[in-house]
Design a protein around this motif. Structure first.
Motif: not given
Length: 189
Positions: A2, A15, A18-19, A22, A85, A88, A91
Motif C-alpha cells: 500500500g 488497494g 492486501a497486507d 492481514e 485485485r 486477503p 495474499c
C-alpha cells in the motif's frame, strides 16, 4: 504494501494487494470465520515470525506486488480490463509460498515452502490468482517448473490460457502482426 510506488511517477499500489499478514491476523482475532486447520496455519504463520531460522522476505513480496500491478482482469468477466485485485486469503497463501526464507544452514536463502495445495470452492479465484503467481515466478526465476492440478484437462488448460492472456495483455506479444508491438513485447510467447 500500500502506498509504495514501483517506480517514480507510477500509480501507487494502494488497494492492489492486501497486507499478506492481514488474513491470518483477522482469523486469529475472530473477525473471519475459519476451520481449525486454517486457524492452526494462521497461528503457525505468526509463530514463524518469532523463529531465528527463517525470515519474511519483503523484497520478494514487493516484486510480486509489482507483477500484479501490471495485470488486468481478462476474458468475459464483469471486471475485464480492471486491475487484478487478490483477496486477503490469496495474499496470505501466496505471500507464505513466496516470502518465507531459511536464514541458516545449507538452505539459507531458499524457500521454507516449496509446494502448496490450495483447495477452495468453485469460483473462489484459484485459477486467476494462481495464474498471477505462476506468471510472477516464470518472470522472476528462469527455468522454474509449475504444476497445475485440476479435475479435468480443460480446467488445467484454463489456468494455462489465463497465464498467457495476462502476459500478452500486460506486456505484449512478440508474435504480434504489428512489428512495433512485437519489438516492444516484454513477454516472449
Amino acid at each position: 504494501p500500500g502506498g509504495r510506488s514501483a517506480d517514480p511517477g507510477s500509480e501507487p499500489l494502494t488497494g492492489i494487494l492486501a497486507d499478506p499478514h492481514e488474513f491470518p491476523r483477522k482469523v486469529l482475532a475472530g473477525e473471519i470465520v475459519a476451520n481449525a486447520k486454517i486457524r492452526a496455519a494462521c497461528k503457525r504463520h505468526f509463530h514463524h515470525l518469532s523463529l531465528l531460522d527463517r525470515r519474511w522476505d519483503d523484497d520478494e513480496w514487493k516484486a510480486f506486488e509489482d507483477t500484479v500491478r501490471h495485470l488486468r482482469v481478462v476474458g468475459s468477466h464483469q471486471s475485464a480490463g480492471e486491475p487484478l485485485r487478490l483477496l486477503p486469503w490469496q495474499c496470505w497463501v501466496f505471500g507464505s509460498i513466496l516470502c518465507w526464507r531459511w536464514t541458516e544452514g545449507d538452505r539459507a536463502g531458499g524457500r521454507v515452502f516449496s509446494s502448496c495445495w490450495v483447495e477452495v470452492g468453485r469460483g473462489a479465484g484459484k485459477t486467476t490468482a494462481s495464474a498471477a503467481l505462476f506468471l510472477h515466478l516464470a518472470m522472476r526465476y528462469r527455468n522454474a517448473d509449475f504444476v497445475c492440478l485440476a479435475n479435468t484437462i480443460q480446467q488445467a488448460e484454463q489456468a494455462y490460457r489465463a497465464i498467457g492472456r495476462f502476459a500478452i495483455d500486460s506486456w505484449g506479444d512478440d508474435q504480434d502482426e504489428d512489428p512495433a508491438i512485437a519489438a516492444a513485447a516484454r513477454f516472449k510467447v
